[in-house]
Design an enzyme around this catalytic site. Structure first.
Site, short mmCIF file in Angstrom:
data_model
loop_
_atom_site.label_atom_id
_atom_site.label_comp_id
_atom_site.label_asym_id
_atom_site.label_seq_id
_atom_site.Cartn_x
_atom_site.Cartn_y
_atom_site.Cartn_z
N HIS A 279 0.84 -1.05 -0.19
CA HIS A 279 -0.56 -0.27 -0.12
C HIS A 279 0.95 1.62 0.22
CE1 HIS A 279 -2.65 2.85 1.87
NE2 HIS A 279 -3.66 2.34 1.15
N LYS B 10 -10.74 -0.24 10.16
CA LYS B 10 -10.48 -1.87 9.56
C LYS B 10 -11.40 -2.51 9.95
CE LYS B 10 -7.45 -0.76 5.78
NZ LYS B 10 -8.39 0.47 4.78
N CYS C 134 -4.50 3.12 -3.72
CA CYS C 134 -3.67 2.87 -3.32
C CYS C 134 -2.15 1.79 -3.29
CB CYS C 134 -3.54 3.40 -1.39
SG CYS C 134 -4.87 5.36 -1.91
N ASP D 130 3.34 -3.76 7.56
CA ASP D 130 1.55 -3.27 8.00
C ASP D 130 0.65 -4.28 8.11
OD1 ASP D 130 -0.30 -2.23 6.86
OD2 ASP D 130 0.20 -1.72 4.45
N GLN E 138 -4.78 -4.64 7.17
CA GLN E 138 -5.20 -5.84 6.97
C GLN E 138 -5.09 -7.39 7.32
OE1 GLN E 138 -8.11 -5.33 4.64
NE2 GLN E 138 -7.18 -2.91 3.19
#
Length: 411
Positions: free
Chosen positions: A128, A231, A369, A205, A208
């Site tokens: 991302h 999220k 993104c 990251d 998710q």
């Protein structure tokens, strides 16, 4: 003998999300844009309302009842995040303005303390932008070198190719724990082990990855893990950075202001201990408390039950989409998350999303993104449907019906 997996009661769960009761253009709202941001259950909304109406005050520095109550709730939320990520201590959790802010914090701190001219940072082509742009800052401002790891068409990583990227100048690896486009998980522990074999730190990251499976940062062995509340069924404006305690103690602060100091004089400043050293000014108090409520809500429903339900929806949607000969799917990695990137023959993804919207189905369209990934896939954009705990099989059928209608309209 293992206890039988609790099955999610989706009908009652849906009733906990007030927004799902509304219609879109006179039709049942089918919200399939969860990889961008999830909707909020009543438990999260109530936590914010309760804080604002009963216990709101600034934290840490007040001596009165409301401040003490707000501080206790704020720090309790930090503990919930720590347990959710498997951190050794709440002191390893820094509240941030979101996942993007968390990664920027690490980039700034390492750029000030460890990464300079010629030092190398390894990234993958499916990152991302939040895990790309901060490292470009270090390339532009510090002379760091970015090295790019290719992926398979499904978003899987070749560990031998990864290992071959390391040199004596490699200082950091920054990789996604799960692609926001392809839903592909990365082999986090193996990636971390290889990075450490070469003396490099590793950041994941997890914006998710933390949504769709249990995370244990100690088991992974990562140095940094970034995630965001919105999220995870929580509010916007708050996230968390996990950093190993020994590393956190060595990092220079990202911002200056109140709370992050021990003492300030006209000649010098002494900084507070982590994690408060990295939380300058008034933090997102209400949002952090609601972040904790979101995690508590997920734990109550059962992380395994949510994951099993999402896997069931993914299988159903994938099977139905494969029956449509005008649909192209991108990324079929093993153990992928319920995120489906696709294209319609002869149609731009923006047009697909616009027509689906009029049928009540909300999806995402664009580069998500992730422009380097789009280039790797040979497209400028894709459509993306992403599922959450409150989606059901009727939502899948609505998506399929909407795509059939869209194909007939666009030819």
């Amino acid at each position: 003998m293992n206890a039988p997996l609790k099955k999610l009661d989706v009908a009652s769960l849906r009733a906990e999300f007030p927004i799902l009761a509304r219609e879109a253009y006179g039709k049942r709202l089918v919200y399939l844009d969860n990889a961008a941001s999830a909707q909020k259950p009543r438990a999260v909304i109530d936590a914010m309302t309760k804080t604002l109406t009963q216990s709101y005050a600034n934290v840490h520095r007040g001596l009165h009842l409301l401040s003490n109550e707000a501080t206790a709730a704020y720090e309790e939320a930090r503990g919930k995040v720590a347990r959710f990520l498997g951190a050794a201590s709440p002191d390893e959790i820094v509240f941030t303005a979101g996942g993007t802010d968390a990664m920027n914090l690490v980039a700034y701190a390492l750029g000030e303390s460890e990464i300079g001219e010629g030092d190398e940072i390894i990234l993958s082509l499916m990152e991302h932008h939040s895990n790309i742009v901060p490292w470009h800052f270090l390339r532009e401002r510090k002379g760091a070198v970015l090295k790019w790891l290719d992926i398979s068409d499904d978003g899987e990583i070749d560990l031998d190719a990864y290992r071959a990227l390391f040199t004596k100048k490699t200082k950091l690896v920054a990789l996604t724990h799960m692609s926001n486009v392809l839903g592909a998980p990365t082999p986090a522990k193996a990636l971390a082990d290889i990075a450490h074999e070469h003396g490099a730190k590793i950041l994941f990251d997890g914006c998710q990855g933390a949504v769709h499976g249990k995370v244990d940062v100690k088991e992974i062995g990562c140095d940094f893990y970034a995630t965001t509340a919105h999220k995870l069924y929580g509010p916007t404006g708050v996230g968390a950075l996990y950093a190993r305690a020994d590393i956190l103690k060595t990092l220079p602060p990202f911002r200056g202001g109140g709370e992050m100091i021990d003492t300030v004089t006209t000649e010098k400043v002494a900084y507070n201990d982590p994690p408060h050293r990295f939380e300058a000014g008034t933090p997102p108090i209400v949002e952090a408390i609601a972040f904790g409520a979101a995690i508590e809500w997920m734990n109550t429903k059962g992380l395994d039950a949510i994951a099993a339900h999402e896997a069931e929806l993914l299988a159903h949607a994938t099977d139905e989409l494969r029956k449509l000969n005008f649909v192209k799917l991108y990324g079929q990695a093993k153990r992928k998350a319920p995120i489906i990137a696709f294209g319609l023959e002869g149609a731009h993804p923006h047009d697909v999303a616009a027509i689906l919207d009029r049928t009540g189905v909300a999806i995402r369209a664009g580069h998500h993104c992730a422009q380097p990934l789009m280039k790797r896939l040979g497209v400028s954009a894709t459509a993306r449907a992403s599922f959450a705990a409150y989606n059901d099989h009727d939502d899948v059928e609505a998506l399929i019906a909407g795509l059939v209608k869209t194909h007939k309209m666009l030819g």
